[in-house]
Design an enzyme around this catalytic site. Sequence first.
Site, short mmCIF file in Angstrom:
data_model
loop_
_atom_site.label_atom_id
_atom_site.label_comp_id
_atom_site.label_asym_id
_atom_site.label_seq_id
_atom_site.Cartn_x
_atom_site.Cartn_y
_atom_site.Cartn_z
N GLU A 1 37.85 41.51 32.88
CA GLU A 1 36.77 42.25 33.54
C GLU A 1 36.81 43.74 33.18
OE1 GLU A 1 36.82 42.22 37.83
OE2 GLU A 1 34.90 43.27 37.92
N ASP B 1 40.33 38.13 35.75
CA ASP B 1 39.82 39.06 36.75
C ASP B 1 41.05 39.57 37.49
OD1 ASP B 1 37.07 38.97 39.16
OD2 ASP B 1 38.64 40.46 38.80
N ILE C 1 41.72 41.83 39.75
CA ILE C 1 41.57 41.83 41.21
C ILE C 1 40.17 41.31 41.52
CG2 ILE C 1 41.43 43.18 43.33
CD1 ILE C 1 43.45 45.10 42.26
N ASP C 2 40.09 40.11 42.05
CA ASP C 2 38.78 39.60 42.51
C ASP C 2 38.74 39.87 44.01
OD1 ASP C 2 36.30 38.32 41.85
OD2 ASP C 2 36.97 36.70 43.15
N THR D 1 37.80 43.47 44.81
CA THR D 1 38.22 44.88 44.75
C THR D 1 37.78 45.65 45.99
OG1 THR D 1 38.23 44.93 42.33
CG2 THR D 1 37.96 47.04 43.45
N ASP E 1 34.85 36.12 37.23
CA ASP E 1 34.92 35.82 38.68
C ASP E 1 35.22 34.35 38.93
OD1 ASP E 1 32.09 37.97 39.18
OD2 ASP E 1 34.17 38.40 39.69
O1 LIG Z 1 34.43 42.94 41.27
P1 LIG Z 1 35.31 41.84 41.76
O2 LIG Z 1 36.27 41.38 40.71
O3 LIG Z 1 35.93 42.17 43.05
O4 LIG Z 1 34.34 40.55 41.94
C1 LIG Z 1 33.41 40.41 43.01
C2 LIG Z 1 32.12 41.12 42.65
O5 LIG Z 1 32.37 42.52 42.53
C3 LIG Z 1 31.10 40.92 43.75
O6 LIG Z 1 29.90 41.55 43.36
C4 LIG Z 1 30.83 39.45 43.97
O7 LIG Z 1 29.94 39.29 45.02
C5 LIG Z 1 32.09 38.70 44.27
O8 LIG Z 1 32.59 39.11 45.50
C6 LIG Z 1 33.13 38.94 43.19
O9 LIG Z 1 34.32 38.29 43.55
MG LIG Z 2 35.54 39.41 40.39
MG LIG Z 3 37.66 42.17 39.60
#
Ligand SMILES: O=P(O)(O)O[C@H]1[C@H](O)[C@@H](O)[C@H](O)[C@H](O)[C@@H]1O
Ligand SMILES: [Mg+2]
Ligand SMILES: [Mg+2]
Length: 285
Positions: free
Chosen positions: A70, A90, A92-93, A95, A220
Amino acid sequence: MADLWQNAMDHAVAAARRAGQVVREALLDDRKVMTKSSSVDLVTQTDQKVEQLIIQSVKEKFPTHRFIGEESVAAGEPCILTDDPTWIVDPIDGTTNFVHAFPFVAVSIGFSVNKQMEFGVVFSCLEDKMFTARRGSGAFCNGEPLQVSGQKDIQRSIIATEFGSNRDPEVVDKMFSSLRNVLCIPVHGMRGAGTAAINMCLVASGCVEAYYEIGMHVWDLAASSLIVSEAGGVLMDVEGKDARASADGGDARRGAKSVRCACVFRRSGRSDVPTDRRSQQQNHR
Ligand SMILES: O=P(O)(O)O[C@H]1[C@H](O)[C@@H](O)[C@H](O)[C@H](O)[C@@H]1O
Ligand SMILES: [Mg+2]
Ligand SMILES: [Mg+2]
């Protein structure tokens, strides 16, 4: 027969666990928050540091493998999936959750060969839950097998979704219209963990019947797409077409960075759904 990719999967699990430790330690410090596509599309130095730690550790062990990360893509790296062994990361999913210390933060590592997910690892690092799936060998959480919900009646279901980072009023109106349509089916409830990967692991765990989101990116959902399908779930786009192609990087293949939508539902199965809703006992596993 020896599993060609087991060694790589073991490495992914260890890397995700180490990354989770970095995330937990970073939660004790101030988090330097930056933005990407909008003021609510957040990234931190920890996202970037974790992604580099994972990618460097893989390069040392598997120097010919490729990456879709990412934060590397955000820094200008291409987002194209080839037949080569590719790690889709990813770091940190969730963030936004991490910035706010909201307790659902995942490290997501998917692995694709010939444009097909071979394994997926999602570490929910504040819950200490390691979700894993190897293609054809099932899905697990901390070693315990996962199975999607047996519920086939959407009126007895919990549906998860996320709002993403687009705050354009027209887009928000469309999101709220979808929310209204789903709530008024009616469904038992709607939830969102704040991370696509953990929402999809909740589907694989059977405690959420479906998850939908418009505008996710391949990183994601690459890992969690296999966890869902190995737990008996399916991925589809809003037209009901198999969305694994996108999840496997189909959109990445075409250079697109985002999957239009991935809905995950249980695999269609028996037709013994009770028709008379009034008298039926609501049996939930
Ligand atoms: O940016 P990160 O890696 O945190 O991924 C999230 C996305 O940012 C959100 O828009 C999306 O809605 C999801 O929550 C997604 O997991
Ligand atoms: Mg993500
Ligand atoms: Mg992320």
